[in-house]
Design a protein around this motif. Structure first.
Motif, PDB file in Angstrom:
ATOM      1  N   PHE A   1       0.948  -0.914  -0.154  1.00 13.14           N
ATOM      2  CA  PHE A   1      -0.353   0.068   0.384  1.00 13.14           C
ATOM      3  C   PHE A   1       0.972   1.022  -0.251  1.00 13.14           C
ATOM      4  CE2 PHE A   1      -2.001   3.639   2.241  1.00 13.14           C
ATOM      5  CZ  PHE A   1      -2.681   3.542   1.611  1.00 13.14           C
ATOM      6  N   ILE A   2       0.978   1.620   1.412  1.00  6.68           N
ATOM      7  CA  ILE A   2       2.879   2.606   0.855  1.00  6.68           C
ATOM      8  C   ILE A   2       3.258   2.487  -0.004  1.00  6.68           C
ATOM      9  CG2 ILE A   2       4.088   1.264   2.582  1.00  6.68           C
ATOM     10  CD1 ILE A   2       2.785   5.263   2.843  1.00  6.68           C
ATOM     11  N   ARG A   3       3.842   1.593  -0.577  1.00  5.14           N
ATOM     12  CA  ARG A   3       4.843   1.842  -2.099  1.00  5.14           C
ATOM     13  C   ARG A   3       4.334   2.215  -3.299  1.00  5.14           C
ATOM     14  NH1 ARG A   3      10.193   1.248  -2.229  1.00  5.14           N
ATOM     15  NH2 ARG A   3      10.021  -0.320  -3.997  1.00  5.14           N
ATOM     16  N   SER A   4       2.304   2.037  -3.448  1.00  4.84           N
ATOM     17  CA  SER A   4       2.023   2.425  -4.416  1.00  4.84           C
ATOM     18  C   SER A   4       1.875   3.506  -4.321  1.00  4.84           C
ATOM     19  CB  SER A   4       0.303   2.003  -3.963  1.00  4.84           C
ATOM     20  OG  SER A   4       0.905   0.039  -4.489  1.00  4.84           O
ATOM     21  N   ILE A   5       1.567   4.214  -2.877  1.00  2.00           N
ATOM     22  CA  ILE A   5       1.363   5.649  -2.410  1.00  2.00           C
ATOM     23  C   ILE A   5       2.570   6.800  -2.868  1.00  2.00           C
ATOM     24  CG2 ILE A   5       1.218   7.980  -0.641  1.00  2.00           C
ATOM     25  CD1 ILE A   5      -1.785   6.096  -1.293  1.00  2.00           C
ATOM     26  N   GLU A   6       3.491   5.739  -2.597  1.00  5.27           N
ATOM     27  CA  GLU A   6       4.906   6.947  -3.391  1.00  5.27           C
ATOM     28  C   GLU A   6       4.898   6.705  -4.530  1.00  5.27           C
ATOM     29  OE1 GLU A   6       8.426   3.687  -1.385  1.00  5.27           O
ATOM     30  OE2 GLU A   6       6.851   4.490   0.525  1.00  5.27           O
ATOM     31  N   ALA A   7       4.447   5.600  -5.147  1.00  5.35           N
ATOM     32  CA  ALA A   7       4.876   5.084  -6.584  1.00  5.35           C
ATOM     33  C   ALA A   7       3.641   6.999  -6.968  1.00  5.35           C
ATOM     34  CB  ALA A   7       4.414   4.050  -7.069  1.00  5.35           C
ATOM     35  N   LEU A   8       2.276   6.826  -6.695  1.00  5.70           N
ATOM     36  CA  LEU A   8       1.616   7.547  -7.247  1.00  5.70           C
ATOM     37  C   LEU A   8       1.753   9.033  -7.542  1.00  5.70           C
ATOM     38  CD1 LEU A   8      -1.815   5.680  -5.844  1.00  5.70           C
ATOM     39  CD2 LEU A   8      -1.394   6.844  -8.632  1.00  5.70           C
ATOM     40  N   LYS A   9       2.813   8.985  -5.540  1.00  4.44           N
ATOM     41  CA  LYS A   9       3.090  10.696  -5.469  1.00  4.44           C
ATOM     42  C   LYS A   9       4.360  10.917  -6.725  1.00  4.44           C
ATOM     43  CE  LYS A   9       2.867  10.749  -0.695  1.00  4.44           C
ATOM     44  NZ  LYS A   9       3.190  11.332   0.374  1.00  4.44           N
ATOM     45  N   GLU A  10       4.921   9.779  -7.291  1.00  2.57           N
ATOM     46  CA  GLU A  10       6.297  10.594  -8.352  1.00  2.57           C
ATOM     47  C   GLU A  10       5.240  10.644  -9.675  1.00  2.57           C
ATOM     48  OE1 GLU A  10       9.221  11.025  -8.388  1.00  2.57           O
ATOM     49  OE2 GLU A  10       8.858  10.066  -5.925  1.00  2.57           O
ATOM     50  N   LEU A  11       4.282  10.339  -9.964  1.00  2.00           N
ATOM     51  CA  LEU A  11       3.394  10.339 -11.443  1.00  2.00           C
ATOM     52  C   LEU A  11       3.040  11.548 -10.952  1.00  2.00           C
ATOM     53  CD1 LEU A  11       1.753   6.741 -11.313  1.00  2.00           C
ATOM     54  CD2 LEU A  11       3.420   7.861 -12.424  1.00  2.00           C
ATOM     55  N   ASN A  12       2.221  11.748  -9.861  1.00  4.11           N
ATOM     56  CA  ASN A  12       1.698  13.220  -9.459  1.00  4.11           C
ATOM     57  C   ASN A  12       2.689  14.353 -10.055  1.00  4.11           C
ATOM     58  OD1 ASN A  12      -0.434  12.425  -6.617  1.00  4.11           O
ATOM     59  ND2 ASN A  12      -0.782  11.598  -9.138  1.00  4.11           N
TER      60      ASN A  12
ATOM     61  N   TYR B   1     -12.096   7.489  -2.037  1.00  2.99           N
ATOM     62  CA  TYR B   1     -11.132   6.979  -1.973  1.00  2.99           C
ATOM     63  C   TYR B   1     -10.105   8.479  -2.332  1.00  2.99           C
ATOM     64  CZ  TYR B   1      -9.982   1.633  -2.906  1.00  2.99           C
ATOM     65  OH  TYR B   1      -9.343   0.986  -3.593  1.00  2.99           O
ATOM     66  N   LYS B   2     -11.082   9.076  -3.184  1.00  6.52           N
ATOM     67  CA  LYS B   2     -10.446  10.919  -3.192  1.00  6.52           C
ATOM     68  C   LYS B   2      -9.886  11.753  -2.224  1.00  6.52           C
ATOM     69  CE  LYS B   2     -11.341  11.516  -8.420  1.00  6.52           C
ATOM     70  NZ  LYS B   2     -11.657  12.236  -9.447  1.00  6.52           N
ATOM     71  N   LYS B   3     -11.350  11.599  -1.176  1.00  6.32           N
ATOM     72  CA  LYS B   3     -10.972  12.163   0.041  1.00  6.32           C
ATOM     73  C   LYS B   3     -10.091  11.532   1.382  1.00  6.32           C
ATOM     74  CE  LYS B   3     -13.731  13.406   3.996  1.00  6.32           C
ATOM     75  NZ  LYS B   3     -15.255  13.222   4.470  1.00  6.32           N
ATOM     76  N   HIS B   4     -10.193  10.342   1.249  1.00  5.09           N
ATOM     77  CA  HIS B   4      -9.041   9.658   2.206  1.00  5.09           C
ATOM     78  C   HIS B   4      -7.322  10.064   1.846  1.00  5.09           C
ATOM     79  CE1 HIS B   4      -8.002   7.482   5.328  1.00  5.09           C
ATOM     80  NE2 HIS B   4      -6.700   6.461   3.621  1.00  5.09           N
ATOM     81  N   LEU B   5      -7.049   9.888   0.152  1.00  5.87           N
ATOM     82  CA  LEU B   5      -5.832   9.646  -0.133  1.00  5.87           C
ATOM     83  C   LEU B   5      -5.144  10.937  -0.745  1.00  5.87           C
ATOM     84  CD1 LEU B   5      -5.971   6.501  -3.372  1.00  5.87           C
ATOM     85  CD2 LEU B   5      -5.670   6.667  -1.177  1.00  5.87           C
ATOM     86  N   LEU B   6      -7.051  12.321  -0.817  1.00  5.64           N
ATOM     87  CA  LEU B   6      -5.698  13.266  -0.940  1.00  5.64           C
ATOM     88  C   LEU B   6      -5.095  13.817   0.329  1.00  5.64           C
ATOM     89  CD1 LEU B   6      -5.284  15.587  -2.756  1.00  5.64           C
ATOM     90  CD2 LEU B   6      -7.461  16.691  -2.736  1.00  5.64           C
ATOM     91  N   GLN B   7      -6.634  14.080   1.812  1.00  9.15           N
ATOM     92  CA  GLN B   7      -6.382  14.442   2.989  1.00  9.15           C
ATOM     93  C   GLN B   7      -5.493  13.674   3.288  1.00  9.15           C
ATOM     94  OE1 GLN B   7     -10.053  13.740   5.093  1.00  9.15           O
ATOM     95  NE2 GLN B   7     -11.195  15.747   4.240  1.00  9.15           N
ATOM     96  N   LYS B   8      -5.130  12.162   3.211  1.00  6.42           N
ATOM     97  CA  LYS B   8      -3.833  11.351   3.710  1.00  6.42           C
ATOM     98  C   LYS B   8      -2.463  11.528   3.287  1.00  6.42           C
ATOM     99  CE  LYS B   8      -3.490   7.866   7.101  1.00  6.42           C
ATOM    100  NZ  LYS B   8      -4.279   6.836   7.949  1.00  6.42           N
ATOM    101  N   TYR B   9      -2.522  11.433   1.948  1.00  8.47           N
ATOM    102  CA  TYR B   9      -1.329  11.232   1.609  1.00  8.47           C
ATOM    103  C   TYR B   9      -0.860  12.676   0.725  1.00  8.47           C
ATOM    104  CZ  TYR B   9      -2.123   6.551   3.914  1.00  8.47           C
ATOM    105  OH  TYR B   9      -2.196   5.700   4.288  1.00  8.47           O
ATOM    106  N   GLY B  10      -1.711  13.423   0.183  1.00  5.11           N
ATOM    107  CA  GLY B  10      -1.941  14.146  -0.842  1.00  5.11           C
ATOM    108  C   GLY B  10      -1.764  13.133  -2.103  1.00  5.11           C
ATOM    109  N   VAL B  11      -2.487  12.607  -2.620  1.00  2.79           N
ATOM    110  CA  VAL B  11      -2.272  11.915  -3.577  1.00  2.79           C
ATOM    111  C   VAL B  11      -3.491  11.954  -4.492  1.00  2.79           C
ATOM    112  CG1 VAL B  11      -2.405   9.423  -4.962  1.00  2.79           C
ATOM    113  CG2 VAL B  11      -0.770  10.072  -3.168  1.00  2.79           C
ATOM    114  N   HIS B  12      -3.351  12.505  -5.247  1.00  6.40           N
ATOM    115  CA  HIS B  12      -4.335  12.719  -6.667  1.00  6.40           C
ATOM    116  C   HIS B  12      -4.692  11.460  -8.017  1.00  6.40           C
ATOM    117  CE1 HIS B  12      -4.527  17.507  -6.286  1.00  6.40           C
ATOM    118  NE2 HIS B  12      -3.994  17.230  -5.619  1.00  6.40           N
ATOM    119  N   PHE B  13      -5.782  11.326  -8.342  1.00  4.96           N
ATOM    120  CA  PHE B  13      -6.206  10.052  -9.136  1.00  4.96           C
ATOM    121  C   PHE B  13      -7.144  10.665 -10.014  1.00  4.96           C
ATOM    122  CE2 PHE B  13      -8.450   8.379  -5.855  1.00  4.96           C
ATOM    123  CZ  PHE B  13      -8.777   7.804  -6.359  1.00  4.96           C
TER     124      PHE B  13
END
Length: 323
Positions: A152-163, A198-210
């Motif tokens: 999970f956390i590795r996927s979040i890191e990858a999404l941040k790189e993509l962002n 998903y959008k609310k949680h990932l943005l608020q907790k990890y700053g991730v967009h999709f």
């Protein structure tokens, strides 16, 4: 182990005068280019793992290119395994790239943080590749249970790189979508509601967009089928799928507009039929013999697993099919 179901999918369609189920065209060519993967996910219908050796040859890849160009196929959907583990993926994407062509790569995200595959971050962004990343749940423990520790956390890191590259960001044409799979033998919640969560949680907790969330029903195939049988949940799960059958979803099933190609070049109505070895019967069954006209109106091979694609709001590789 119980494997029988109360009603066959074919009989269900016959009772509704919907047999034979026919294709309505070939809009999408989906290529399963390898079954090798750096992960070994519990819900994987492909049974992909680091030990798998199936890889599409350069000859088959070139045949796919010829078919795509000759028939002006506008959507190419590349899957695996992990497509990045195919040694010819970068070459293949460059050969495919056209302004009018939609190229999708299904990635597990985690692999994009590892060498030598990290280079695909740049390759994808330069070529404008549309990405579909697996993130079964926004709850870390539920995702890790399905995909492995720290995925999970590795996927979040990858999404941040993509962002950082523009993927998923407002005003950018670089798109990254996520895929949700239920953690057990039950149907998923509403795609729209889950996407909001998903959008609310990932943005608020990890700053991730999709961009979009695709909700996919777990198919009774591969490792998930093994889980159902091992846990004695197969019968109950199939009853749930059958009771949720939706005739409207039949009209929009992905097999009506898609051809799936395996690593050896054989053709199937969908990726799920591919994993069950159910080749196309009403028309050419190999990429070397591809005939657009015949395949566009073919009779589709169905089975009990098709209840998964027609339950509730429907399920496809791009999520719900009933809007």
């Amino acid at each position: 182990m119980e494997t029988k179901v109360a009603e066959s999918f074919e009989n269900k369609l016959c009772s509704l005068n919907m047999m034979p189920l026919r294709a309505t065209g070939v809009q999408i060519l989906q290529l399963n280019i390898t079954r090798r993967c750096n992960l070994c996910c519990k819900h994987c219908h492909v049974n992909a793992s680091p030990k798998r050796e199936e890889i599409m040859s350069r000859e088959i890849l070139e045949a796919c290119l010829n078919v795509i160009d000759a028939n002006n196929i506008s959507v190419v959907d590349i899957t695996g395994g992990s497509p990045e583990m195919h040694p010819d993926l970068a070459w293949f994407l460059k050969m495919l790239a056209r302004p009018s062509r939609r190229i999708i790569v299904r990635t597990n995200l985690v692999i994009l943080l590892n060498e030598p595959w990290r280079r695909y971050l740049e390759i994808y962004s330069k070529l404008g590749i549309e990405l579909v990343g697996s993130l079964p749940d926004y709850n870390p423990s539920r995702t890790d249970r399905q995909r492995g520790e720290n995925t999970f956390i590795r996927s979040i890191e990858a999404l941040k790189e993509l962002n950082k590259l523009g993927y998923g960001m407002s005003g950018s044409n670089l798109q990254v979508h996520l895929v949700h799979n239920p953690a057990g033998a039950y149907l998923p919640a509403s795609q729209k509601a889950l996407e909001t969560e998903y959008k609310k949680h990932l943005l608020q907790k990890y700053g991730v967009h999709f961009n979009n969330l695709f909700v996919i029903v777990n198919m009774p195939i591969g490792r998930f089928m093994e889980f159902l049988q091992r846990s004695e949940n197969y019968g109950g799960y199939m009853e749930e799928l059958i009771s949720a059958f939706n005739p409207v979803a039949v009209e929009n099933v992905m097999c009506r507009t898609t051809i799936s190609v395996d690593w050896e070049g054989y053709l199937y109505d969908c990726d799920f039929n591919q994993m069950l070895g159910l080749k196309i019967k009403d028309g050419p069954s190999h990429i070397f013999d591809f005939d657009y006209d015949k395949l566009s109106n073919r009779k589709i091979v169905v089975g009990e697993h098709c209840f998964g694609c027609t339950a509730g709001a429907g399920s496809s590789c791009q999520g719900e099919t009933v809007k």
